[in-house]
Design an enzyme around this catalytic site. Structure first.
Site, PDB file in Angstrom:
ATOM      1  N   ASP A  63      52.682  40.700  42.413  1.00  0.00           N
ATOM      2  CA  ASP A  63      53.429  41.335  43.503  1.00  0.00           C
ATOM      3  C   ASP A  63      54.218  40.327  44.325  1.00  0.00           C
ATOM      4  O   ASP A  63      54.014  39.113  44.214  1.00  0.00           O
ATOM      5  CB  ASP A  63      52.469  42.134  44.404  1.00  0.00           C
ATOM      6  CG  ASP A  63      51.123  41.448  44.607  1.00  0.00           C
ATOM      7  OD1 ASP A  63      51.062  40.213  44.495  1.00  0.00           O
ATOM      8  OD2 ASP A  63      50.126  42.142  44.869  1.00  0.00           O
ATOM      9  N   ASN A 129      40.036  47.591  51.215  1.00  0.00           N
ATOM     10  CA  ASN A 129      40.159  49.046  51.030  1.00  0.00           C
ATOM     11  C   ASN A 129      40.187  49.430  49.548  1.00  0.00           C
ATOM     12  O   ASN A 129      40.514  50.555  49.210  1.00  0.00           O
ATOM     13  CB  ASN A 129      41.413  49.571  51.747  1.00  0.00           C
ATOM     14  CG  ASN A 129      42.707  48.994  51.172  1.00  0.00           C
ATOM     15  OD1 ASN A 129      42.674  48.236  50.205  1.00  0.00           O
ATOM     16  ND2 ASN A 129      43.829  49.348  51.760  1.00  0.00           N
ATOM     17  N   HIS A 131      42.137  48.111  47.188  1.00  0.00           N
ATOM     18  CA  HIS A 131      43.406  47.971  46.454  1.00  0.00           C
ATOM     19  C   HIS A 131      43.314  46.864  45.418  1.00  0.00           C
ATOM     20  O   HIS A 131      42.565  45.900  45.580  1.00  0.00           O
ATOM     21  CB  HIS A 131      44.610  47.790  47.395  1.00  0.00           C
ATOM     22  CG  HIS A 131      44.713  46.478  48.094  1.00  0.00           C
ATOM     23  ND1 HIS A 131      45.105  46.362  49.414  1.00  0.00           N
ATOM     24  CD2 HIS A 131      44.522  45.197  47.680  1.00  0.00           C
ATOM     25  CE1 HIS A 131      45.149  45.091  49.759  1.00  0.00           C
ATOM     26  NE2 HIS A 131      44.784  44.363  48.719  1.00  0.00           N
ATOM     27  N   GLU A 136      47.706  50.701  46.937  1.00  0.00           N
ATOM     28  CA  GLU A 136      46.890  51.113  48.074  1.00  0.00           C
ATOM     29  C   GLU A 136      46.177  52.433  47.753  1.00  0.00           C
ATOM     30  O   GLU A 136      46.555  53.136  46.800  1.00  0.00           O
ATOM     31  CB  GLU A 136      47.781  51.282  49.305  1.00  0.00           C
ATOM     32  CG  GLU A 136      48.499  49.998  49.742  1.00  0.00           C
ATOM     33  CD  GLU A 136      47.586  49.011  50.486  1.00  0.00           C
ATOM     34  OE1 GLU A 136      46.367  48.989  50.222  1.00  0.00           O
ATOM     35  OE2 GLU A 136      48.105  48.256  51.324  1.00  0.00           O
TER      36      GLU A 136
HETATM   37  C1  F6R Z   1      47.500  39.408  45.708  1.00  0.00           C
HETATM   38  C2  F6R Z   1      47.072  40.779  45.562  1.00  0.00           C
HETATM   39  C3  F6R Z   1      46.042  41.423  46.429  1.00  0.00           C
HETATM   40  C4  F6R Z   1      44.860  40.516  46.755  1.00  0.00           C
HETATM   41  C5  F6R Z   1      43.887  41.237  47.684  1.00  0.00           C
HETATM   42  C6  F6R Z   1      42.756  40.331  48.116  1.00  0.00           C
HETATM   43  O1  F6R Z   1      48.495  39.076  44.767  1.00  0.00           O
HETATM   44  O2  F6R Z   1      47.619  41.422  44.733  1.00  0.00           O
HETATM   45  O3  F6R Z   1      45.573  42.588  45.806  1.00  0.00           O
HETATM   46  O4  F6R Z   1      44.206  40.146  45.575  1.00  0.00           O
HETATM   47  O5  F6R Z   1      44.565  41.697  48.822  1.00  0.00           O
HETATM   48  O6  F6R Z   1      43.255  39.334  48.940  1.00  0.00           O
HETATM   49  P1  F6R Z   1      42.383  38.066  49.341  1.00  0.00           P
HETATM   50  O7  F6R Z   1      42.123  37.325  48.076  1.00  0.00           O
HETATM   51  O8  F6R Z   1      43.259  37.282  50.277  1.00  0.00           O
HETATM   52  O9  F6R Z   1      41.152  38.585  49.971  1.00  0.00           O
END
Ligand code: F6R
Length: 256
Positions: A63, A129, A131, A136
């Protein structure tokens, strides 16, 4: 779903890194799906410390924030360059272009690119959450790469990388759930108690769009690597921990 629980975050990162390293070894070409955020940072350090040979590896990231160009310090392009690409040469690396004039078209282009490359192994983190990438809660299970509005909780969780909450972009281009499910193999890493509820849903509860990571239960080749904190809400982890506490890691039963 193969679920491994390590004693601490560093051990979890080591386990996931070792899986990736083993898969890359001895291949002439490999397509590796990469993630940003805090979770993979320790693993990217291991790539660097090990001087892991990635010259045959094409990477595709999950992303990118909409509105941030590749040079923006909070863009995922910049994150990847700083954390990994500047020191570890890859054959090629790709991320969605966050400042493309038409984000919808860029999402379509990226989807085609990812499909044509074919991801051999996708590394994932998970949001509090539930995701994965920026899919989301409520995202359709068949979603391809698309433009998405970030939830308030995701923007709040990512605020630590920005000066102000208002600086956190409101939208992103993300691989869809279907795009991710197309990867041949998936390794998801989750550490810390903040992730415990999402992990519990992902591995022990029925699949639902309200917890997007539950879709992974339907993938034929997934390894979930946790630390004990992230596993702390899983019923079987609590029991297994007592039984096998002396081991470096243990496996737990799952829904899938
Ligand atoms: C990042 C991504 C997100 C993260 C998720 C966890 O490229 O796609 O899904 O993997 O938000 O974030 P952290 O690792 O910062 O807790």
């Amino acid at each position: 779903m193969n679920v491994l629980v390590a004693k601490n975050a560093l051990d979890a990162e080591r386990i996931a890194y070792t899986i990736i390293k083993e898969r890359l070894a001895g291949k002439n070409a490999f397509v590796l799906g990469l993630a940003t955020g805090s979770t993979p940072v320790g693993m990217y350090k291991m790539f660097k410390q090990d001087a892991l040979d990635c010259r045959h590896v094409t990477s595709v990231n999950l992303d990118e924030y909409i509105g941030l160009g590749a040079d923006h310090p909070q863009s995922y392009h910049h994150f990847m360059k700083e954390r990994l690409f500047d020191e570890v040469p890859f054959k090629e690396h790709f991320l969605p272009q966050g400042d493309a004039p038409d984000a919808e078209k860029e999402a379509e282009r990226y989807e085609q690119l990812v499909r044509s490359l074919g991801v051999d192994l996708q590394l994932l983190g998970i949001g509090e959450n539930g995701h994965i990438a920026f899919n989301e809660p409520g995202t359709a299970l068949d979603a391809k790469t698309h433009v998405t509005e970030l939830t308030a909780s995701t923007r709040e969780a990512n605020r630590r990388f920005f000066n102000e909450l208002s600086d956190v972009p409101t939208h992103a281009i993300t691989m869809g759930l279907d795009t991710i499910m197309n990867a041949r193999e998936i390794v998801l890493v989750a550490t810390g108690t903040r992730k415990a509820e999402a992990v519990h849903h992902m591995i022990e509860r029925e699949p639902t769009v309200e917890w997007p990571a539950t879709i992974l239960q339907a993938h034929p080749s997934v390894t979930i690597v946790l630390d004990v904190e992230a596993a702390s809400r899983c019923d079987d982890a609590r029991q297994a921990r007592g039984r096998e506490a002396a081991d470096r890691f243990f496996s737990i039963r799952t829904n899938a």
